[in-house]
Design an enzyme around this catalytic site. Structure first.
Site, mmCIF file in Angstrom:
data_model
loop_
_atom_site.group_PDB
_atom_site.id
_atom_site.type_symbol
_atom_site.label_atom_id
_atom_site.label_comp_id
_atom_site.label_asym_id
_atom_site.label_seq_id
_atom_site.Cartn_x
_atom_site.Cartn_y
_atom_site.Cartn_z
ATOM 1 N N CYS A 2 37.995 43.902 32.333
ATOM 2 C CA CYS A 2 37.626 44.403 31.020
ATOM 3 C C CYS A 2 38.693 43.987 30.006
ATOM 4 O O CYS A 2 39.883 44.105 30.257
ATOM 5 C CB CYS A 2 37.481 45.918 30.963
ATOM 6 N N ARG A 27 38.395 38.179 31.256
ATOM 7 C CA ARG A 27 38.714 39.431 31.959
ATOM 8 C C ARG A 27 37.462 40.146 32.460
ATOM 9 O O ARG A 27 37.550 41.100 33.222
ATOM 10 C CB ARG A 27 39.486 40.368 31.022
ATOM 11 N N TRP A 74 33.821 44.282 32.749
ATOM 12 C CA TRP A 74 33.611 43.967 34.170
ATOM 13 C C TRP A 74 33.236 45.307 34.790
ATOM 14 O O TRP A 74 34.069 46.221 34.889
ATOM 15 C CB TRP A 74 34.889 43.402 34.796
ATOM 16 N N ASN A 100 39.657 50.175 29.498
ATOM 17 C CA ASN A 100 39.864 49.308 30.665
ATOM 18 C C ASN A 100 40.575 50.167 31.710
ATOM 19 O O ASN A 100 41.653 50.687 31.446
ATOM 20 C CB ASN A 100 40.734 48.114 30.261
ATOM 21 N N GLY A 101 39.962 50.339 32.873
ATOM 22 C CA GLY A 101 40.572 51.166 33.921
ATOM 23 C C GLY A 101 39.508 52.009 34.586
ATOM 24 O O GLY A 101 38.312 51.771 34.429
ATOM 25 N N GLU A 496 43.267 28.448 50.852
ATOM 26 C CA GLU A 496 43.135 28.367 49.397
ATOM 27 C C GLU A 496 41.971 27.439 49.012
ATOM 28 O O GLU A 496 41.217 27.740 48.080
ATOM 29 C CB GLU A 496 44.468 27.888 48.804
ATOM 30 N N LYS A 500 38.782 28.589 46.748
ATOM 31 C CA LYS A 500 38.409 27.914 45.495
ATOM 32 C C LYS A 500 36.927 27.559 45.512
ATOM 33 O O LYS A 500 36.222 27.798 44.539
ATOM 34 C CB LYS A 500 39.222 26.626 45.280
ATOM 35 N N GLU A 503 34.621 30.807 45.305
ATOM 36 C CA GLU A 503 34.582 31.646 44.112
ATOM 37 C C GLU A 503 33.924 30.988 42.915
ATOM 38 O O GLU A 503 33.402 31.688 42.055
ATOM 39 C CB GLU A 503 35.968 32.203 43.749
ATOM 40 N N HIS A 519 38.399 28.243 69.327
ATOM 41 C CA HIS A 519 38.305 29.625 69.814
ATOM 42 C C HIS A 519 37.084 30.347 69.242
ATOM 43 O O HIS A 519 37.008 31.565 69.296
ATOM 44 C CB HIS A 519 39.596 30.383 69.492
ATOM 45 N N LYS A 618 39.301 37.725 35.738
ATOM 46 C CA LYS A 618 40.592 37.078 35.943
ATOM 47 C C LYS A 618 41.613 38.006 36.595
ATOM 48 O O LYS A 618 42.198 37.681 37.607
ATOM 49 C CB LYS A 618 41.117 36.542 34.612
HETATM 50 O O1 M6R Z 1 46.920 37.769 38.951
HETATM 51 P P1 M6R Z 1 47.104 37.728 40.429
HETATM 52 O O2 M6R Z 1 47.805 36.500 40.888
HETATM 53 O O3 M6R Z 1 47.750 38.955 40.986
HETATM 54 O O4 M6R Z 1 45.641 37.661 41.021
HETATM 55 C C1 M6R Z 1 45.403 37.747 42.395
HETATM 56 C C2 M6R Z 1 43.978 37.369 42.712
HETATM 57 O O5 M6R Z 1 43.084 38.250 42.111
HETATM 58 C C3 M6R Z 1 43.656 35.939 42.245
HETATM 59 O O6 M6R Z 1 44.531 35.004 42.803
HETATM 60 C C4 M6R Z 1 42.214 35.573 42.617
HETATM 61 O O7 M6R Z 1 42.080 35.498 43.997
HETATM 62 C C5 M6R Z 1 41.809 34.262 41.945
HETATM 63 N N1 M6R Z 1 40.512 34.398 41.375
HETATM 64 C C6 M6R Z 1 41.776 33.122 42.887
HETATM 65 O O8 M6R Z 1 41.435 31.944 42.257
#
Ligand code: M6R
Length: 623
Positions: A2, A27, A74, A100-101, A496, A500, A503, A519, A618
């Site tokens: 948010c 956000r 969000w 926000n929260g 990672e 990527k 997501e 395994h 984000k």
């Molecule tokens: O702001 P942060 O690095 O703490 O965020 C952690 C995760 O939420 C963030 O890395 C998330 O997994 C990304 N969308 C990955 O691309």
């Protein structure tokens, strides 16, 4: 999660709020809304979907409306629909709130307010805040409340304080009252809130991206603090009415840095910014003449770090993957026993925190609720808690005892890219320095420092393969299950790469240590299943060739990230991407690049909104 913003100044509020919302849209983007105040009337417009949808229903901006609040959502409590969109007003229409929260005791408060004949129209926790403020405001106005507002305090501010005292949970709030046409109130607990202080105007926002267009001067509110803003100035106090003075800070980044420039997406821009981001991150910290790493922010903790027998790295998502590489680096170079913990799990499993335990929290945003809570938990239990954070002045940066900023520049794309390589650079610098103090020779440290300095240029070379990687994505774009496999330092990179792809393209992908395939997961391989192997030259090269053969024999489509000049790998690969040669422990800063680029192109080819993937935001500021 948010984005909230409030404006009070000399200009029409609506265009400024909408522009600011667009900068905060990363956000959250389930719905958006705006409230402006003029002539004692609060006008609210809100719509499901992205900000462009909200713009379609807005009236022409009015110069009479110089005060307003806005929100991009969000969803947590209640579906992402128009009714649940913010701003929320109280049942009398006098109060409007963006939030926000999460308010944890919203159900109890809702029951109580309902018993007082207060009406609710949405499913949100935020409407409880609006109604609670409205309730105390109408009580004090009608003289019914026993605790009357102090004579020198206005009733709006007093009602806000009365309401905040009842809330359990987290909030960043911007609040309007129809009877106070020249007053904006903000409050913070557990969610970020910054006040931009311009020439005759103020912008209250959940992050600096919404502010820099207007001013680079800002104050960062701390937890349990509020700010009351009028055209004559602002005053800050605790939510229980004790004055606090706040320092004016300079926001570190410029408007240009948060503009998309000539790129199609922020993610692509940020992928291509990595050589520069790493130069800035390492510049001033690497002293090549004396083979030393200077980490000013941690200077007084280096001795403690060299002595610790227990280092814990906590993080989420991409930062967690960087932490895994960090674990390998600290153990390999400095021989410090290190564990990597999901921040979301850490404090719920009674972890061992002893006298000399050091915890490092790693986060791009510095606002991730789980990572912040893990840092607070470790601190309460007596650990020294350090931070590796990108956003200056963020909650984690302020909670930790000391830390190192990434200086990677603002990261807007939801998929984290340049923050990952900058996290790796910082972890590598720290591990080399600790290693030099404990375990490796000056010569070895010097060699690694030389190699580290060469990484930005090597990244630039990988970026030139973007079109080639796009062709690989295109050739496999119909495939719905992918595997990412690596060993040693490149195993976290495989995780990672899978994250990527998942997501932003919504393709199912799994990242695994390559040797784990046999395994169980090898059963997933059928004819044409894309398997991305990181098979660069290093100690486990021969082993991973064996793993590739096993997948190939079962019909997998082999995409290999290999070292430039490695001719023998060609016979194993259906598609080949190369990276320049580098020591194994520095390779993750290179091997991740092809995977970021691959995910980007796959998402674009599938027609997905790369910078605003569904269901995501984000910074994840809820647990
Ligand atoms: O702001 P942060 O690095 O703490 O965020 C952690 C995760 O939420 C963030 O890395 C998330 O997994 C990304 N969308 C990955 O691309």
């Amino acid at each position: 999660m948010c984005g909230i913003v409030g404006y009070l100044g000399r200009k029409a509020a609506q265009p400024i709020l909408i522009e600011a919302l667009k900068r905060l849209e990363y956000r959250g983007y389930d719905s958006a809304g705006i409230a402006t105040l003029s002539d004692g009337v609060i006008k609210i417009k809100k719509e499901q979907g992205k900000i462009s949808k909200l713009e379609e229903i807005l009236d022409a901006p009015s110069n009479d409306e110089k005060l307003g609040i806005a929100h991009t959502r969000w969803a947590t409590h209640g579906k992402p629909n128009q009714l649940n969109a913010h701003p929320h007003s109280d049942w009398t229409g006098k109060i409007a709130v963006v939030h926000n929260g999460i308010i944890e005791n919203h159900a109890t408060l809702k029951t109580w307010l309902s018993s007082k004949a207060v009406d609710f129209v949405s499913e949100t926790d935020t409407e409880v805040i609006a109604n609670l403020i409205g309730y105390f405001y109408s009580e004090v106005n009608s003289g019914k409340d026993h605790t009357q507002a102090p004579p020198d305090q206005n009733k709006f501010e007093w009602s806000v304080q009365r309401a905040l005292a009842e809330l359990h949970g987290t909030y960043g709030l911007a609040i309007l009252c129809a009877d106070f046409p020249k007053m904006l109130i903000g409050a913070k607990k557990g969610s970020p809130l910054i006040l931009g202080v311009g020439e005759g105007e103020y912008i209250l926002a959940s992050d600096a991206a919404a502010i820099v267009e207007h001013t680079q001067k800002a104050i960062y509110l701390s937890n349990n603090e509020m700010v009351t803003i009028t055209p004559d100035g602002f005053n800050t106090k605790t939510i229980d009415n004790v004055a606090v003075s706040k320092e004016l800070h300079q926001i570190e980044f410029s408007l240009e840095q948060i503009e998309i420039g000539g790129f199609a997406h922020y993610m692509l821009k940020e992928i291509f910014e990595q050589p520069e981001a790493l130069k800035t991150c390492m510049g001033g910290r690497i002293d090549r003449q004396n083979n030393r790493i200077k980490l000013g922010g941690l200077a007084s903790y280096l001795r403690e770090l060299t002595r610790t027998k227990h280092l814990i790295l906590t993080a989420c998502g991409t930062a967690f993957h960087a932490s895994l590489v960090g674990e390998f680096l600290f153990e390999h170079l400095a021989r410090i026993p290190t564990e990597t913990e999901y921040a979301s799990e850490f404090r719920y499993r009674n972890p061992i925190i002893e006298d000399q335990t050091v915890v490092i929290s790693i986060s791009q945003s510095g606002e991730t609720a789980d990572t912040l809570a893990a840092a607070e938990y470790a601190k309460e239990r007596g650990a020294t808690v350090l931070g590796i954070v990108n956003v200056v002045g963020s909650s984690i940066a302020r909670t930790t005892d000391a830390g190192i900023y990434l200086h990677a520049g603002p990261e807007i794309g939801v998929a984290s890219t340049k923050a990952f390589t900058a996290q790796l650079a910082v972890l590598t610098m720290l591990a080399i320095e600790l290693g030099r103090r404990k375990n490796i020779s000056d010569t070895e440290a010097g060699r690694l420092i030389e190699e580290l300095s060469a990484i930005p240029e090597k990244i630039s070379r990988i970026l030139k393969q973007s079109e080639h990687i796009k062709e690989i994505a295109s050739a496999n774009i119909k495939k719905n299950n992918w595997l990412f496999l690596g060993r040693g330092f490149n195993y976290p990179v495989a995780l990672e790469g899978a994250l990527k792809l998942k997501e932003i393209s919504y393709i199912h992908a799994e990242g695994l240590p390559a040797a784990e395939m046999k395994h169980g997961p090898i059963a997933l391989i059928s004819n044409g299943t894309p398997a991305v192997f990181i098979a660069t030259l290093g100690p486990q090269y021969d082993k991973i060739l064996g793993n590739i053969s096993e997948v190939r024999a079962r019909g997998g489509k082999i995409i290999v990230v290999a070292t430039e000049g490695d001719e023998s790998i060609k016979q194993y690969a259906d598609h080949l991407i190369t990276i320049p040669e580098a020591p194994e422990m520095l390779q993750p800063m290179l091997t991740v690049l092809p995977l970021q680029i691959l995910a980007y192109h796959a998402a674009v080819l599938r027609g997905k909104d790369v910078d605003k993937p569904r269901n995501l935001a984000k910074s994840v500021t809820v647990e």
